[in-house]
Write an enzyme that holds these catalytic residues in place. Sequence first.
Site, PDB file in Angstrom:
ATOM      1  N   ASP A 163       0.835  -1.208   0.000  1.00  0.00           N
ATOM      2  CA  ASP A 163       0.000   0.000   0.000  1.00  0.00           C
ATOM      3  C   ASP A 163       0.866   1.254   0.000  1.00  0.00           C
ATOM      4  OD1 ASP A 163      -2.142  -1.696   0.331  1.00  0.00           O
ATOM      5  OD2 ASP A 163      -2.204  -1.435   2.511  1.00  0.00           O
TER       6      ASP A 163
HETATM    7  N1  URA Z   1      -1.175  -5.953   3.881  1.00  0.00           N
HETATM    8  C1  URA Z   1      -1.646  -4.691   3.906  1.00  0.00           C
HETATM    9  O1  URA Z   1      -2.669  -4.418   4.503  1.00  0.00           O
HETATM   10  N2  URA Z   1      -0.970  -3.751   3.231  1.00  0.00           N
HETATM   11  C2  URA Z   1       0.177  -3.991   2.568  1.00  0.00           C
HETATM   12  O2  URA Z   1       0.759  -3.087   1.973  1.00  0.00           O
HETATM   13  C3  URA Z   1       0.650  -5.309   2.558  1.00  0.00           C
HETATM   14  C4  URA Z   1      -0.047  -6.271   3.228  1.00  0.00           C
END
Ligand code: URA
Length: 235
Positions: free
Chosen positions: A104
């Site tokens: 993310d």
């Molecule tokens: N899980 C999440 O919630 N975000 C990420 O970036 C990776 C795994």
Amino acid sequence: MEERLQKILARAGIASRRAAEQLILAGRVQVDGRTITQLGYKADPDQVSIRVDGKKISAEQKVYLLLNKPAGYVTTLSDPQGRKTVAELVRNIPARLFPVGRLDLDTEGALIMTNDGAFAHTILHPSHEIKRTYEALVNGLPSRNTLRQLSTGIELDDFVTAPAKLRLLRREAKSSLVEIIIHEGKKRQVRRMFQAVGHRVLHLRRIAYGNLRLNNLPLGHYKMLSPADREQIFS
Ligand code: URA
């Protein structure tokens, strides 16, 4: 991985994609000794010999690196919204690298980048069950029961999570640092898992991909991966 011939030629620096199409149409390109004049022709540059005017082109050298992604960078090569991308952090490498999977915008940590499509595909394939280790700072203190619930598997909107490993690393006044190891890569999975049990993720960092760990790699920096490092991903 198979790609259109004009793309392979462009990638190898022979000509722009448009000019490479002209080379193909003019009958100047051979694949394994056979002249190809169709623009839709696909080949795997690692499996065949490609010549232009009789001169062999060399396939792009494969590059593998581990980036410690900072928050605020999207894991794409370009962003229509003009946000910073991870491509900007590896700009000085003369290969067209792409991120393996995604993190993310706000997540930090281990991101593999490569120009080897087959390698990326292998890592991401669910059958390999490669573990991803995260450190999640969450609000409140998850109870033992909550951690057990998350480790057994919980129902999110569209699926039930596979068994995971969780460990409380540190307790602070209003938050807790939890290590969570999963081997799935669903969108926002860790955040959604904690959300589902009433704990918001305040900060998320992936510290390892398989057994390949970030260790002391500084944020925003990368290291090239040796064959031994790549083995670590699968071990
Ligand atoms: N899980 C999440 O919630 N975000 C990420 O970036 C990776 C795994």
